[in-house]
Design a protein around this motif. Sequence first.
Motif, PDB file in Angstrom:
ATOM      1  N   THR A 191     -88.435  75.287   3.074  1.00  0.00           N
ATOM      2  CA  THR A 191     -87.072  75.499   2.595  1.00  0.00           C
ATOM      3  C   THR A 191     -86.187  75.968   3.734  1.00  0.00           C
ATOM      4  N   LEU A 192     -85.187  75.159   4.067  1.00  0.00           N
ATOM      5  CA  LEU A 192     -84.287  75.483   5.166  1.00  0.00           C
ATOM      6  C   LEU A 192     -83.289  76.535   4.717  1.00  0.00           C
ATOM      7  N   THR A 193     -83.086  77.541   5.548  1.00  0.00           N
ATOM      8  CA  THR A 193     -82.105  78.572   5.214  1.00  0.00           C
ATOM      9  C   THR A 193     -81.063  78.665   6.314  1.00  0.00           C
ATOM     10  N   PHE A 228     -95.802  64.719  -2.563  1.00  0.00           N
ATOM     11  CA  PHE A 228     -96.157  66.137  -2.660  1.00  0.00           C
ATOM     12  C   PHE A 228     -95.393  67.007  -1.674  1.00  0.00           C
ATOM     13  N   PHE A 229     -94.819  66.408  -0.649  1.00  0.00           N
ATOM     14  CA  PHE A 229     -94.141  67.170   0.399  1.00  0.00           C
ATOM     15  C   PHE A 229     -92.649  66.860   0.308  1.00  0.00           C
ATOM     16  N   GLN A 230     -91.874  67.861  -0.090  1.00  0.00           N
ATOM     17  CA  GLN A 230     -90.422  67.708  -0.159  1.00  0.00           C
ATOM     18  C   GLN A 230     -89.775  68.946   0.438  1.00  0.00           C
ATOM     19  N   PHE A 231     -88.496  68.870   0.685  1.00  0.00           N
ATOM     20  CA  PHE A 231     -87.787  69.987   1.296  1.00  0.00           C
ATOM     21  C   PHE A 231     -86.893  70.700   0.293  1.00  0.00           C
ATOM     22  N   GLY A 232     -86.829  72.010   0.458  1.00  0.00           N
ATOM     23  CA  GLY A 232     -85.855  72.816  -0.252  1.00  0.00           C
ATOM     24  C   GLY A 232     -84.792  73.280   0.722  1.00  0.00           C
ATOM     25  N   SER A 233     -83.786  73.929   0.189  1.00  0.00           N
ATOM     26  CA  SER A 233     -82.730  74.476   1.046  1.00  0.00           C
ATOM     27  C   SER A 233     -82.037  75.629   0.331  1.00  0.00           C
ATOM     28  N   TRP A 234     -81.576  76.583   1.133  1.00  0.00           N
ATOM     29  CA  TRP A 234     -80.720  77.654   0.628  1.00  0.00           C
ATOM     30  C   TRP A 234     -79.290  77.487   1.141  1.00  0.00           C
ATOM     31  N   ILE A 235     -79.074  76.511   1.994  1.00  0.00           N
ATOM     32  CA  ILE A 235     -77.777  76.384   2.656  1.00  0.00           C
ATOM     33  C   ILE A 235     -76.737  75.910   1.646  1.00  0.00           C
ATOM     34  N   GLY A 236     -75.777  76.761   1.369  1.00  0.00           N
ATOM     35  CA  GLY A 236     -74.764  76.448   0.377  1.00  0.00           C
ATOM     36  C   GLY A 236     -75.137  76.927  -1.008  1.00  0.00           C
ATOM     37  N   GLY A 237     -76.348  77.484  -1.170  1.00  0.00           N
ATOM     38  CA  GLY A 237     -76.761  78.006  -2.471  1.00  0.00           C
ATOM     39  C   GLY A 237     -77.095  79.485  -2.433  1.00  0.00           C
ATOM     40  N   ASP A 238     -77.277  80.033  -1.242  1.00  0.00           N
ATOM     41  CA  ASP A 238     -77.661  81.440  -1.088  1.00  0.00           C
ATOM     42  C   ASP A 238     -76.410  82.310  -1.079  1.00  0.00           C
ATOM     43  N   ARG A 239     -76.130  82.937  -2.220  1.00  0.00           N
ATOM     44  CA  ARG A 239     -74.930  83.769  -2.332  1.00  0.00           C
ATOM     45  C   ARG A 239     -75.273  85.250  -2.270  1.00  0.00           C
ATOM     46  N   ASP A 240     -76.522  85.605  -1.959  1.00  0.00           N
ATOM     47  CA  ASP A 240     -76.935  87.008  -1.896  1.00  0.00           C
ATOM     48  C   ASP A 240     -76.231  87.704  -0.734  1.00  0.00           C
ATOM     49  N   GLY A 241     -75.184  88.428  -1.059  1.00  0.00           N
ATOM     50  CA  GLY A 241     -74.450  89.146  -0.028  1.00  0.00           C
ATOM     51  C   GLY A 241     -73.537  88.279   0.810  1.00  0.00           C
ATOM     52  N   ASN A 242     -73.369  87.010   0.446  1.00  0.00           N
ATOM     53  CA  ASN A 242     -72.484  86.121   1.196  1.00  0.00           C
ATOM     54  C   ASN A 242     -71.314  85.718   0.300  1.00  0.00           C
ATOM     55  N   PRO A 243     -70.165  86.354   0.472  1.00  0.00           N
ATOM     56  CA  PRO A 243     -69.019  86.066  -0.411  1.00  0.00           C
ATOM     57  C   PRO A 243     -68.447  84.670  -0.216  1.00  0.00           C
ATOM     58  N   PHE A 244     -68.867  83.985   0.846  1.00  0.00           N
ATOM     59  CA  PHE A 244     -68.313  82.661   1.135  1.00  0.00           C
ATOM     60  C   PHE A 244     -69.044  81.550   0.389  1.00  0.00           C
ATOM     61  N   VAL A 245     -70.160  81.871  -0.239  1.00  0.00           N
ATOM     62  CA  VAL A 245     -70.868  80.873  -1.051  1.00  0.00           C
ATOM     63  C   VAL A 245     -70.405  81.035  -2.492  1.00  0.00           C
ATOM     64  N   THR A 246     -69.503  80.182  -2.901  1.00  0.00           N
ATOM     65  CA  THR A 246     -68.958  80.198  -4.267  1.00  0.00           C
ATOM     66  C   THR A 246     -69.504  78.994  -5.027  1.00  0.00           C
ATOM     67  N   SER A 247     -69.205  78.944  -6.308  1.00  0.00           N
ATOM     68  CA  SER A 247     -69.647  77.786  -7.093  1.00  0.00           C
ATOM     69  C   SER A 247     -68.998  76.506  -6.572  1.00  0.00           C
ATOM     70  N   ALA A 248     -67.758  76.599  -6.081  1.00  0.00           N
ATOM     71  CA  ALA A 248     -67.091  75.419  -5.514  1.00  0.00           C
ATOM     72  C   ALA A 248     -67.804  74.954  -4.245  1.00  0.00           C
ATOM     73  N   VAL A 249     -68.222  75.902  -3.406  1.00  0.00           N
ATOM     74  CA  VAL A 249     -68.947  75.554  -2.187  1.00  0.00           C
ATOM     75  C   VAL A 249     -70.303  74.942  -2.534  1.00  0.00           C
ATOM     76  N   THR A 250     -70.966  75.495  -3.527  1.00  0.00           N
ATOM     77  CA  THR A 250     -72.257  74.947  -3.939  1.00  0.00           C
ATOM     78  C   THR A 250     -72.091  73.532  -4.491  1.00  0.00           C
ATOM     79  N   ARG A 251     -71.016  73.298  -5.235  1.00  0.00           N
ATOM     80  CA  ARG A 251     -70.749  71.941  -5.736  1.00  0.00           C
ATOM     81  C   ARG A 251     -70.585  70.964  -4.568  1.00  0.00           C
ATOM     82  N   THR A 252     -69.780  71.361  -3.587  1.00  0.00           N
ATOM     83  CA  THR A 252     -69.577  70.511  -2.407  1.00  0.00           C
ATOM     84  C   THR A 252     -70.896  70.253  -1.700  1.00  0.00           C
ATOM     85  N   THR A 253     -71.711  71.288  -1.581  1.00  0.00           N
ATOM     86  CA  THR A 253     -73.007  71.159  -0.922  1.00  0.00           C
ATOM     87  C   THR A 253     -73.898  70.154  -1.645  1.00  0.00           C
ATOM     88  N   LEU A 254     -73.991  70.284  -2.962  1.00  0.00           N
ATOM     89  CA  LEU A 254     -74.835  69.375  -3.738  1.00  0.00           C
ATOM     90  C   LEU A 254     -74.356  67.930  -3.613  1.00  0.00           C
TER      91      LEU A 254
END
Length: 922
Positions: free
Chosen positions: A138-140, A246-272
């Motif tokens: 999982t890329l962070t 069996f081998f796939q990738f995860g990511s937190w980039i654009g979904g990790d809002r723990d303490g990051n005020p810049f990750v909003t639902s709008a940003v997550t939508r754009t990321t997806l």
Amino acid sequence: MTSIVQLAPRATPDAGFAAPMITGTEPDTATEILFQSLLDVCRRHQPELEGVLKGETDIAGLSPELMGRALQVQGIWFRLLSIVEENTAMRRRRHAERTLGRAEVKGTFSSVLADAVAAGVKPSEIHTLLRELRIRPTLTAHPTEAKRVTVLEKLRRIYLDLRELELPRWTERERVALIADLRDQIELIWMTGELQLEKATVVREVSWGLHFFDESLFDTLPEVLDSLEASLAEYYPDETFEVPAFFQFGSWIGGDRDGNPFVTSAVTRTTLKRNGRASMRRFRTRIVDLGKLLSITERSLPTPISFRKELTARLAASGEGQAIEARNPGEHFRQFQTCILRKLDATIERNKEEPVILPGPFYVDADELINDLKALEQGLVEAGCRSLAVNQVRPVRRMVELFRFSTVHLDVRENSTRTTNTLREMWAAIEGQSADQAPDVESREWRAWLTSELSKPRSTPRRLDGLSDDSRETLATFALVAEMRTELDREAVGCFVLSMTRSVNDILGVYVLAKEARIYLDSPGVEICQLPIVPLFETIEDLRAAPAIMKELLSIPLVRRSVRWQGGYHEVMIGYSDSNKDGGYFASNWELYKAQAKLTEVGEQAGVPIAFFHGRGGSVSRGGAPTARAIAAQPPGAIRRQYRVTDQGEVVSFKYSNRGTAAYQMELTAAAVIQHVLSSQKERAAARPEYDDAMEALSGASRAVYSNLISHPGLVEYFQNASPLDELALLNIGSRPARRFGARTLSDLRAIPWVFAWAQNRHIITGWYGIGSALKNFIDVRGDEGEALLKRMFEQSKPFRLILDEVEKTLRMVDLSIAREYSGLVPNEAVRDDIFRMIEEEYALTCEMALRVSGGGEIAFRYPAFRERLAERLPVINQVSHEQVELLRRYRGETDEFKREEAKSALLLSINCIAVGFGATG
């Protein structure tokens, strides 16, 4: 022409570069070519720095501007050395495979399966393993990567040029042209600059993550599955295995809002949306290529009846059947490909930021595209073109199975403080009271309310008045998850990671929020939650509480039903960084080991297996370790065919920048997981309780010594003054703040800057402090028998050996003479002397005891390649460290704004240079 081979730079007594020995008129080894090219660029742009590059000039006497340039050129040289080392490692693996066979290359599927056959592993065991095998790095976007994307692209080009230069086919004219291109790329890096001039945005971090898929992962991951199939056919020739995606990738980039005020639902939508388009566009390219290949006419090869039926249905559904037939008359496979392509184009358009709705069909999800490719594949097989089906179509189908319409499984992460606040406000809106009147979140009343909410049918949204902006944003995020799972891809969102999990109520609260967003399989929302809720246990206290929490959680019917539907495993994430910051290196590793062992037992007793998600960083202090050894050192049975791990910052660049390395790293991870699963039963039977007792004693003693240091009343003052802690935020290498809630205490400081700053000032206490005292105390108490036990453990215990090995590597990077210079920045003499004395004494003791247990003659003697690599870099790193002390003093004390800005620029370049030299930041 002599082929390129690695030539290690020659050590010089000067405090600068270890310049490579160049013999003859033309450089011929990779190191020589890169050094000469960098030297040419230096002469062209900054001839005053030629002496620095050759190790003949000390940077201390340079002007601030020239010092900044000198630091930049040193950083560039470290990057070029890393390219040579990566290329050399790849060539050695290929040479070993050619001369000795694939099974002799450590970490490959062939190596693991050869051992499995020798150990008598039956084909049925392999079939069972493959059915449940799931691996997901999982890329962070944790702020640990100091390279800009544009620099990554140029470094990739240099790597490719070096690889081309190895080939003997080039004429001298062509070889000169390749070297000229290589030199141009170095010159562009020189002129591009290493530093981010502005704070990184989340959107930019998303681009950074997708870069690695575009450059290597889209193409290499399918090859990893092919490699496993080939190895299985070799070692189990009488069996037919179905190798799943069996081998796939995860990511937190654009979904990790723990303490990051810049990750909003709008940003997550754009990321997806961006993630989805990235994979779809790669599929489109491959499908266009298929159309160019499949020029098969019905006159030369009759079309199977079953495929004609499939084609007729696709043509009719396209709305353009006659036009497609007229364009390629009689070429039925190409017509089928055209139907797929037009449907995919419509899907891409629908998933743009501002979608264009095209007439005609589109793919609802990736499964539909997979089924179309299966039909094309089967049609070719039935027509007698099995080779075309297997070699041309199946790789495209496999790519879609691996990356779907999402490229990655994007996890959403939030902390329990934020989710609890949202729930309290929901309670207030529902009950008609104020949020501060809500029951205590650990009370029976609160549990009763959560249980009540989970049992009530909810088929339509309800109005909740009076919520704060933060709470509305939290609910909007869950609503987005529900929407994207339906509109983009069912696997677009991976899971919800709840950091700072303290209780079962914290987890049940997330189930309530998911219900509010209707992320449930049944419309009333009382049966099955589709979104996996993953608790994250980070501190030592949390790790110790985890087994009891999970035992209670797994007794709840809703959770059990949901986990069964989600795949049968309940995932638990464990944090290496915060546990290290909390208890020191040894205690962290042992508590993580114990937590996994106990949680594994909890899962077995509950009939719900627990799978672990490892929150590792790049540095040793944050769980970084050689991949195969780190997996092997997990408790027997703890990897139950499911393995997830975070890849952060510089780890992502190291593993996935180039295709050969990426393929090897992915196979290494998968092979290590397979080996661990196959050997777990045997290792469980060989458990040694006396080893566990010793680890417990060592852990407690090391934590006591470590806690004595970090609880020192002057430690925060010492740390802030004797390191570039506050200045790290100026690097702009991540969008997330360095502190969770903006406070200024040690407890809320994130683990990444904690580790990063201790590495910069060469103390690196996060990777060794307390271990020397623990080993000495153990031997003092238990005498000769205790020492003999530790030596047996060093030979036989995988977790103990891994800890000691990584401690020695860290000790090799420590330099207390330089650390003393940093301590001179602390104005409080009493604090400075007391803390540095503690560190100095513990360092000496740790070196002594590590050698006593390992029997070595010098620190890290078992790792000559590591020592050689470090020795190549230390002359420069040490010089930069000396200068960083002065730059910190100048930057902090300068009142003239222009001069302060000059010092700041050079200071940031020095931080960057040291990080690149060591190969890790946080």
